[in-house]
Design a protein around this motif. Structure first.
Motif, PDB file in Angstrom:
ATOM      1  N   VAL A   1       0.854  -1.192   0.000  1.00  0.00           N
ATOM      2  CA  VAL A   1       0.000   0.000   0.000  1.00  0.00           C
ATOM      3  C   VAL A   1       0.886   1.237   0.000  1.00  0.00           C
ATOM      4  O   VAL A   1       1.698   1.430   0.912  1.00  0.00           O
ATOM      5  CB  VAL A   1      -0.925   0.017   1.235  1.00  0.00           C
ATOM      6  CG1 VAL A   1      -1.752   1.295   1.269  1.00  0.00           C
ATOM      7  CG2 VAL A   1      -1.824  -1.206   1.235  1.00  0.00           C
ATOM      8  N   LYS A   2       0.736   2.094  -1.017  1.00  0.00           N
ATOM      9  CA  LYS A   2       1.559   3.290  -1.131  1.00  0.00           C
ATOM     10  C   LYS A   2       0.787   4.514  -0.649  1.00  0.00           C
ATOM     11  O   LYS A   2      -0.381   4.686  -0.984  1.00  0.00           O
ATOM     12  CB  LYS A   2       2.011   3.502  -2.575  1.00  0.00           C
ATOM     13  CG  LYS A   2       3.005   2.457  -3.059  1.00  0.00           C
ATOM     14  CD  LYS A   2       3.614   2.838  -4.400  1.00  0.00           C
ATOM     15  CE  LYS A   2       4.696   1.844  -4.804  1.00  0.00           C
ATOM     16  NZ  LYS A   2       5.385   2.256  -6.049  1.00  0.00           N
ATOM     17  N   CYS A   3       1.475   5.365   0.111  1.00  0.00           N
ATOM     18  CA  CYS A   3       0.870   6.582   0.649  1.00  0.00           C
ATOM     19  C   CYS A   3       1.866   7.729   0.578  1.00  0.00           C
ATOM     20  O   CYS A   3       3.072   7.525   0.769  1.00  0.00           O
ATOM     21  CB  CYS A   3       0.459   6.402   2.113  1.00  0.00           C
ATOM     22  SG  CYS A   3      -0.622   4.996   2.438  1.00  0.00           S
ATOM     23  N   LEU A   4       1.357   8.926   0.315  1.00  0.00           N
ATOM     24  CA  LEU A   4       2.179  10.128   0.430  1.00  0.00           C
ATOM     25  C   LEU A   4       2.208  10.606   1.869  1.00  0.00           C
ATOM     26  O   LEU A   4       3.242  11.057   2.362  1.00  0.00           O
ATOM     27  CB  LEU A   4       1.620  11.229  -0.477  1.00  0.00           C
ATOM     28  CG  LEU A   4       1.647  10.940  -1.970  1.00  0.00           C
ATOM     29  CD1 LEU A   4       1.008  12.095  -2.744  1.00  0.00           C
ATOM     30  CD2 LEU A   4       3.074  10.711  -2.460  1.00  0.00           C
ATOM     31  N   ARG A   5       1.064  10.539   2.538  1.00  0.00           N
ATOM     32  CA  ARG A   5       0.962  10.827   3.963  1.00  0.00           C
ATOM     33  C   ARG A   5       0.195   9.703   4.622  1.00  0.00           C
ATOM     34  O   ARG A   5      -0.712   9.115   4.025  1.00  0.00           O
ATOM     35  CB  ARG A   5       0.250  12.167   4.205  1.00  0.00           C
ATOM     36  CG  ARG A   5       1.072  13.363   3.783  1.00  0.00           C
ATOM     37  CD  ARG A   5       2.247  13.598   4.722  1.00  0.00           C
ATOM     38  NE  ARG A   5       3.122  14.652   4.240  1.00  0.00           N
ATOM     39  CZ  ARG A   5       4.194  15.086   4.897  1.00  0.00           C
ATOM     40  NH1 ARG A   5       4.498  14.550   6.056  1.00  0.00           N
ATOM     41  NH2 ARG A   5       4.942  16.028   4.385  1.00  0.00           N
ATOM     42  N   PHE A   6       0.530   9.429   5.884  1.00  0.00           N
ATOM     43  CA  PHE A   6      -0.053   8.267   6.547  1.00  0.00           C
ATOM     44  C   PHE A   6      -0.054   8.497   8.045  1.00  0.00           C
ATOM     45  O   PHE A   6       0.843   9.136   8.598  1.00  0.00           O
ATOM     46  CB  PHE A   6       0.752   7.011   6.205  1.00  0.00           C
ATOM     47  CG  PHE A   6       0.346   5.790   6.983  1.00  0.00           C
ATOM     48  CD1 PHE A   6      -0.792   5.080   6.631  1.00  0.00           C
ATOM     49  CD2 PHE A   6       1.089   5.358   8.067  1.00  0.00           C
ATOM     50  CE1 PHE A   6      -1.179   3.959   7.346  1.00  0.00           C
ATOM     51  CE2 PHE A   6       0.721   4.239   8.788  1.00  0.00           C
ATOM     52  CZ  PHE A   6      -0.420   3.533   8.423  1.00  0.00           C
ATOM     53  N   HIS A   7      -1.075   7.966   8.701  1.00  0.00           N
ATOM     54  CA  HIS A   7      -1.099   7.920  10.159  1.00  0.00           C
ATOM     55  C   HIS A   7      -2.053   6.805  10.563  1.00  0.00           C
ATOM     56  O   HIS A   7      -2.893   6.365   9.763  1.00  0.00           O
ATOM     57  CB  HIS A   7      -1.547   9.250  10.768  1.00  0.00           C
ATOM     58  CG  HIS A   7      -1.328   9.329  12.239  1.00  0.00           C
ATOM     59  ND1 HIS A   7      -2.353   9.373  13.167  1.00  0.00           N
ATOM     60  CD2 HIS A   7      -0.171   9.358  12.956  1.00  0.00           C
ATOM     61  CE1 HIS A   7      -1.841   9.440  14.385  1.00  0.00           C
ATOM     62  NE2 HIS A   7      -0.525   9.433  14.281  1.00  0.00           N
ATOM     63  N   ALA A   8      -1.919   6.323  11.793  1.00  0.00           N
ATOM     64  CA  ALA A   8      -2.772   5.242  12.272  1.00  0.00           C
ATOM     65  C   ALA A   8      -2.872   5.299  13.787  1.00  0.00           C
ATOM     66  O   ALA A   8      -1.968   5.792  14.474  1.00  0.00           O
ATOM     67  CB  ALA A   8      -2.223   3.877  11.836  1.00  0.00           C
ATOM     68  N   ALA A   9      -3.983   4.786  14.307  1.00  0.00           N
ATOM     69  CA  ALA A   9      -4.189   4.633  15.742  1.00  0.00           C
ATOM     70  C   ALA A   9      -5.306   3.634  15.962  1.00  0.00           C
ATOM     71  O   ALA A   9      -6.309   3.636  15.227  1.00  0.00           O
ATOM     72  CB  ALA A   9      -4.524   5.965  16.401  1.00  0.00           C
ATOM     73  N   SER A  10      -5.140   2.769  16.935  1.00  0.00           N
ATOM     74  CA  SER A  10      -6.178   1.814  17.347  1.00  0.00           C
ATOM     75  C   SER A  10      -6.751   1.023  16.178  1.00  0.00           C
ATOM     76  O   SER A  10      -7.963   0.794  16.083  1.00  0.00           O
ATOM     77  CB  SER A  10      -7.307   2.545  18.096  1.00  0.00           C
ATOM     78  OG  SER A  10      -6.797   3.159  19.261  1.00  0.00           O
ATOM     79  N   GLY A  11      -5.886   0.609  15.263  1.00  0.00           N
ATOM     80  CA  GLY A  11      -6.318  -0.256  14.172  1.00  0.00           C
ATOM     81  C   GLY A  11      -6.955   0.456  12.999  1.00  0.00           C
ATOM     82  O   GLY A  11      -7.457  -0.203  12.078  1.00  0.00           O
ATOM     83  N   THR A  12      -6.965   1.794  12.994  1.00  0.00           N
ATOM     84  CA  THR A  12      -7.485   2.570  11.868  1.00  0.00           C
ATOM     85  C   THR A  12      -6.350   3.344  11.224  1.00  0.00           C
ATOM     86  O   THR A  12      -5.525   3.940  11.930  1.00  0.00           O
ATOM     87  CB  THR A  12      -8.571   3.561  12.330  1.00  0.00           C
ATOM     88  OG1 THR A  12      -9.672   2.842  12.879  1.00  0.00           O
ATOM     89  CG2 THR A  12      -9.064   4.409  11.170  1.00  0.00           C
TER      90      THR A  12
END
Length: 340
Positions: A89-100
Motif C-alpha cells: 500500500v503506497k501513501c504520500l501521507r499516513f497515520h494510524a491509531a487503534s487499528g485505523t
C-alpha cells in the motif's frame, strides 16, 4: 583556407566532441554508481503482511530506493534497523491509531495527478475513499480510531512562504459525517468572534473524537486553536504555533515555531508548549523541522528531517535536554498505535 588548416580544425573538433561525450558518459556512470551505492546501503525490504494492530511494531512510509519505495512498512519496535515488511500500500501521507489508518495517495493520470484519502482497517484494507482538492500534506487519526483528519494544499506547496492555501477535513467514522473544510467553523479570537477572508486551517491533532487542536493562520500570524466538532468552533490558545501534536497525556503540544533570525526558507525549530501554563520549551534539535511530530512516548518526540533517501526519522527529548538522534533512515510518516 588551405587543406592543412581544415584538417587541423576538423581534428580539434573531433577531440572536443569526443571529450564532451566522454564527460557525459563518466557523469552518467558516476550518478548510476552513486545510486547503486545508495541502494546498497539502504535498509532491506521484503513483502509481507502489515497490521496496524500488531503489538510491538512501528509502521511508517518506506523511503528506501527500490520496488517498495513509498509503501507502508513495519519493523519491530525493539529492532528498527532490521528488515522491513512491506504492505504493498503506497501513501504520500499516513497515520494510524487503534487499528485505523488514513492514507493520502496520488492517482497518476495521463494529463495530471489527482489525490485521494483512503481509510484503512487494521489489515490495511480499504474502507472508504474520498477525492482530495489538492496536494496531501498532513494526516491524523484520533486515539480510539473513530475519527480521521487530513490537510491538503489547494494552492502552493510549502508552508514557508505566504502564497499558499490549505483545506482541512475531519471525518467521523462512527456517523460518516465529513466536515470538509474547518474554515467553516466559527473562530473565536481571544473569546471574540473573528472572520477574515485569508483564514487557513491545518495540522489537526486529536484529543478524542470530538476535541482537537490545529493551526489557524490569519493576518500574517499563526495560532494554536482548540477545536470542538460538536459546537463547530475553533478557539485561539497561543500564538506562533504550527503543526501541533498532542502528547499522550494531553498536557503538552509539540509544534514547529518560527524563530527570529532564521532563514525564510528554513524558519522553524521544534518546541513544546505546556497547555496548563503556556510555557514554551525549545527542544535540543537545532535544525529546521518542517513536520508534524509524533510522540513516541510521554518524553520523546519523533519527526522527519531530509536524508539521503528523501527523509529520515529522528528523536529528541521533549523537555529540552539531551541531543537529537537518528532513529530510522529512509522513513517518513510514522504511526504508533494509540498515539496522537
Amino acid at each position: 583556407m588551405n587543406r592543412t588548416k581544415r584538417l587541423v580544425i576538423l581534428f580539434a573538433a573531433v577531440l572536443l566532441l569526443g571529450g564532451v561525450a566522454l564527460g557525459a558518459t563518466l557523469h552518467a556512470a558516476g550518478r548510476a554508481a552513486e545510486k547503486d551505492r545508495t541502494q546498497a546501503g539502504s535498509p532491506p525490504v521484503r513483502s509481507g503482511e502489515v497490521g496496524l494492530d500488531t503489538p510491538g511494531r512501528e509502521v511508517f512510509r518506506n523511503m528506501a530506493w527500490g520496488p517498495h519505495r513509498d509503501e507502508i512498512v513495519s519493523v519491530p519496535a525493539g529492532g528498527p534497523d532490521g528488515p522491513r515488511t512491506a504492505s504493498g500500500v503506497k501513501c504520500l501521507r499516513f497515520h494510524a491509531a487503534s487499528g485505523t489508518g488514513i492514507c493520502l495517495q496520488a492517482v497518476h493520470g495521463k494529463l495530471r495527478d489527482t489525490y485521494r484519502a483512503v481509510v484503512l482497517d487494521a489489515k490495511l484494507h480499504e474502507l472508504h475513499r474520498y477525492d482530495l482538492a489538492g496536494i496531501p500534506t498532513r494526516a491524523r487519526v484520533a486515539p480510539d480510531g473513530r475519527a480521521v483528519a487530513w490537510t491538503v494544499f489547494v494552492s502552493g506547496d510549502s508552508y514557508a512562504g505566504t502564497a499558499f492555501s490549505t483545506r482541512t477535513s475531519v471525518l467521523d467514522l462512527h456517523t460518516g459525517t465529513l466536515d470538509r473544510n474547518l474554515e467553516d467553523y466559527r473562530l473565536l479570537m481571544d473569546d471574540r468572534p473573528y472572520k477574515a477572508p485569508d483564514l487557513n486551517v491545518w495540522g489537526v491533532t486529536f484529543a478524542d473524537d470530538d476535541r482537537f487542536y490545529a493551526t489557524v493562520a490569519t493576518g500574517g500570524r499563526t495560532y494554536l486553536v482548540s477545536g470542538d466538532r460538536r459546537t463547530r468552533t475553533l478557539r485561539t490558545v497561543h500564538t506562533n504555533v504550527e503543526c501541533p501534536s498532542l502528547s499522550p497525556d494531553g498536557t503538552r503540544v509539540a509544534y514547529k515555531k518560527r524563530v527570529q533570525g532564521a532563514s525564510p526558507d528554513a524558519p522553524w525549530r521544534l518546541y513544546v508548549l505546556d497547555l496548563r501554563t503556556l510555557r514554551e520549551t525549545a527542544t535540543a534539535e537545532q535544525r529546521n523541522v518542517d513536520d508534524q511530530a509524533v510522540w513516541q512516548d510521554d518524553r520523546t518526540l519523533l519527526y522527519s528531517l531530509p536524508g539521503n533517501y528523501g527523509s529520515d526519522l529522528w528523536t529528541v527529548s521533549a523537555d529540552g535536554s539531551g541531543h537529537s538522534r537518528r532513529a530510522l533512515p529512509a522513513a517518513l510518516a510514522p504511526a504508533l498505535t494509540g498515539r496522537r
